[in-house]
Enzyme design. Sequence first.
Site, mmCIF file in Angstrom:
data_model
loop_
_atom_site.group_PDB
_atom_site.id
_atom_site.type_symbol
_atom_site.label_atom_id
_atom_site.label_comp_id
_atom_site.label_asym_id
_atom_site.label_seq_id
_atom_site.Cartn_x
_atom_site.Cartn_y
_atom_site.Cartn_z
ATOM 1 N N CYS A 61 -1.191 7.813 13.589
ATOM 2 C CA CYS A 61 -0.101 7.020 13.020
ATOM 3 C C CYS A 61 1.102 7.921 12.739
ATOM 4 O O CYS A 61 0.948 9.008 12.188
ATOM 5 C CB CYS A 61 -0.569 6.336 11.731
ATOM 6 S SG CYS A 61 0.738 5.347 10.988
ATOM 7 N N CYS A 65 2.140 8.990 5.051
ATOM 8 C CA CYS A 65 1.520 8.608 3.765
ATOM 9 C C CYS A 65 0.524 9.700 3.323
ATOM 10 O O CYS A 65 -0.454 9.975 4.038
ATOM 11 C CB CYS A 65 0.814 7.263 3.903
ATOM 12 S SG CYS A 65 1.851 6.027 4.713
ATOM 13 N N CYS A 68 -3.335 9.191 3.381
ATOM 14 C CA CYS A 68 -4.016 8.482 4.478
ATOM 15 C C CYS A 68 -4.582 9.384 5.568
ATOM 16 O O CYS A 68 -3.861 10.197 6.159
ATOM 17 C CB CYS A 68 -3.058 7.472 5.096
ATOM 18 S SG CYS A 68 -3.875 6.481 6.362
ATOM 19 N N CYS A 105 -10.801 -8.678 7.613
ATOM 20 C CA CYS A 105 -9.495 -8.007 7.535
ATOM 21 C C CYS A 105 -9.403 -6.927 8.608
ATOM 22 O O CYS A 105 -10.228 -6.019 8.637
ATOM 23 C CB CYS A 105 -9.319 -7.324 6.189
ATOM 24 S SG CYS A 105 -9.570 -8.406 4.801
ATOM 25 N N CYS A 136 -7.287 -11.828 7.865
ATOM 26 C CA CYS A 136 -6.270 -11.008 7.217
ATOM 27 C C CYS A 136 -5.977 -9.863 8.169
ATOM 28 O O CYS A 136 -6.897 -9.348 8.809
ATOM 29 C CB CYS A 136 -6.808 -10.460 5.897
ATOM 30 S SG CYS A 136 -5.647 -9.341 5.089
ATOM 31 N N CYS A 196 -1.136 -10.492 0.706
ATOM 32 C CA CYS A 196 -2.106 -9.608 0.057
ATOM 33 C C CYS A 196 -1.349 -8.307 -0.179
ATOM 34 O O CYS A 196 -0.973 -7.620 0.775
ATOM 35 C CB CYS A 196 -3.303 -9.390 0.988
ATOM 36 S SG CYS A 196 -4.456 -8.131 0.388
ATOM 37 N N ARG A 270 -8.483 -7.643 -6.176
ATOM 38 C CA ARG A 270 -9.618 -7.020 -5.474
ATOM 39 C C ARG A 270 -9.877 -5.594 -5.953
ATOM 40 O O ARG A 270 -8.979 -4.760 -5.977
ATOM 41 C CB ARG A 270 -9.377 -7.012 -3.953
ATOM 42 C CG ARG A 270 -10.566 -6.392 -3.190
ATOM 43 C CD ARG A 270 -10.428 -6.499 -1.686
ATOM 44 N NE ARG A 270 -10.197 -7.861 -1.280
ATOM 45 C CZ ARG A 270 -9.153 -8.256 -0.569
ATOM 46 N NH1 ARG A 270 -8.271 -7.393 -0.157
ATOM 47 N NH2 ARG A 270 -9.008 -9.525 -0.246
HETATM 48 N N1 SAM Z 1 -0.676 1.110 8.803
HETATM 49 C C1 SAM Z 1 -0.546 -0.055 8.050
HETATM 50 C C2 SAM Z 1 0.312 0.137 6.827
HETATM 51 O O1 SAM Z 1 0.218 1.171 6.191
HETATM 52 O O2 SAM Z 1 1.073 -0.773 6.516
HETATM 53 C C3 SAM Z 1 -1.856 -0.700 7.661
HETATM 54 C C4 SAM Z 1 -3.076 0.122 7.335
HETATM 55 S S1 SAM Z 1 -3.013 1.128 5.868
HETATM 56 C C5 SAM Z 1 -4.429 2.161 6.062
HETATM 57 C C6 SAM Z 1 -3.434 -0.015 4.575
HETATM 58 C C7 SAM Z 1 -3.502 0.496 3.155
HETATM 59 O O3 SAM Z 1 -4.687 1.238 2.947
HETATM 60 C C8 SAM Z 1 -2.425 1.418 2.669
HETATM 61 O O4 SAM Z 1 -1.236 0.776 2.346
HETATM 62 C C9 SAM Z 1 -3.068 2.023 1.428
HETATM 63 O O5 SAM Z 1 -2.762 1.240 0.292
HETATM 64 C C10 SAM Z 1 -4.571 1.942 1.729
HETATM 65 N N2 SAM Z 1 -5.162 3.290 1.880
HETATM 66 C C11 SAM Z 1 -5.008 4.122 2.925
HETATM 67 N N3 SAM Z 1 -5.663 5.288 2.727
HETATM 68 C C12 SAM Z 1 -6.239 5.200 1.501
HETATM 69 C C13 SAM Z 1 -7.033 6.094 0.721
HETATM 70 N N4 SAM Z 1 -7.336 7.319 1.143
HETATM 71 N N5 SAM Z 1 -7.474 5.669 -0.474
HETATM 72 C C14 SAM Z 1 -7.159 4.430 -0.932
HETATM 73 N N6 SAM Z 1 -6.397 3.544 -0.237
HETATM 74 C C15 SAM Z 1 -5.939 3.931 0.970
HETATM 75 FE FE1 SF4 Z 2 -0.123 4.953 8.922
HETATM 76 FE FE2 SF4 Z 2 -1.988 5.313 7.082
HETATM 77 FE FE3 SF4 Z 2 0.541 5.116 6.351
HETATM 78 FE FE4 SF4 Z 2 -0.751 2.918 7.298
HETATM 79 S S1 SF4 Z 2 -1.206 4.036 5.409
HETATM 80 S S2 SF4 Z 2 1.296 3.634 7.835
HETATM 81 S S3 SF4 Z 2 -2.120 3.918 8.797
HETATM 82 S S4 SF4 Z 2 -0.343 6.754 7.630
#
Ligand code: SAM
Ligand code: SF4
Length: 338
Positions: A61, A65, A68, A105, A136, A196, A270
């Site tokens: 990606c 973040c 992530c 989801c 979802c 959500c 949730r």
């Molecule tokens: N890439 C898309 C986005 O970010 O909009 C969708 C997938 S992203 C993995 C969805 C959500 O997962 C993120 O917004 C975050 O809130 C949550 N998330 C990701 N990594 C996480 C982690 N290590 N611990 C807890 N929540 C996490």
């Molecule tokens: Fe990409 Fe993870 Fe950020 Fe979603 S949360 S945009 S998968 S880096």
Amino acid sequence: MTQNEVTQPTLRHDWKAEEVEALFSLPFPELLFQAHSMHRQCFDPRKIQASTLLSIKTGACPEDCAYCPQSARHKTGLEVERLFDVEQVLASAKNAKDKGATRFCMGAGWRTPKEKDFVQVLDMVKAVKALGLETCITVGMLNEDQAQRLGEVGLDYYNHNLDSSPEFYKKIITTRTYQDRLDTLANIRKTDVKVCCGGIVGMGEAREDRVGLLLQLANLPTHPESVPINLLVKVKGTPLGEQSFPALPPIEFVRTIACARVMMPKSVVRLSAGREGMSEEMQAMCFFAGANSIFYGEKLLTTPNPDANEDIKLLESLGMVTEQLPGDVPQQAATTGA
Ligand code: SAM
Ligand code: SF4
Ligand code: DTB
């Protein structure tokens, strides 16, 4: 008013930071009493909604973040996977339904979907919906046209999190602004797709950031129908996985759930990522404080989640049940012969 009539709480969209801070700071029994009383006015306190997650496209990606594992910028050793085809997704969705999930989801490690991929996601939504499951998806930023098209195929929920307060957000994500997220949420709100939207706590943020996140969510023009509260899953190789900061005290997490319940009384809250590290007692307290949904099944997107059988056992021990799809035999009754 008859004895069986229950007063419906007023939905507020004008919360002030001082009020939310005061709510967070209430003596714990007082906060839990308020939250649980609110919960009972709007929901059956025995019922838990169960959603199963599937990562339909994993890793690589472009976003940064800091929490992530899917960001291409972090070295987490995660195996990158291309977008699944509809059949692969359907097999997982059937399995989730057989195990008792009511919502499926689908998440993708994208900044925003490309047209070719988006069309495939629309097909996935149609196919999963045809199984009778709620759908979802969370596939990144959406423009108005993409949101409309998701509405047309009958998507039930779109997940897009605000993650934290606007101030703390800047410290964890630089490639996409808070306003970008609000714009995507507004595009979804123009359709019949339900929202959500929640966030992550335990990232080293201060209480004022948890207050700030809940303020943003509750002061949206319409409360999100579903509010996922994730506890950070620390993944090695991510910036937050490498940093050391004090873990969020469990009671502070429960307070966050309780405040979400009081501020968004009709939303389903949730208890999301992070349950692997939570004791049964802590989860039970979260349910009492107003959490009424879980991610159900052994995997979140890329990290582990409690075993489905363990969750069923936990709910049974609490005298609680998962919500059923219309026409389904209650799972606990089926397993216990009750
Ligand atoms: N890439 C898309 C986005 O970010 O909009 C969708 C997938 S992203 C993995 C969805 C959500 O997962 C993120 O917004 C975050 O809130 C949550 N998330 C990701 N990594 C996480 C982690 N290590 N611990 C807890 N929540 C996490
Ligand atoms: Fe990409 Fe993870 Fe950020 Fe979603 S949360 S945009 S998968 S880096
Ligand atoms: C949400 O709020 N939490 C889910 C879902 N929406 C997509 C994701 C949690 C991801 C946890 C880290 C992982 O498994 O990769």
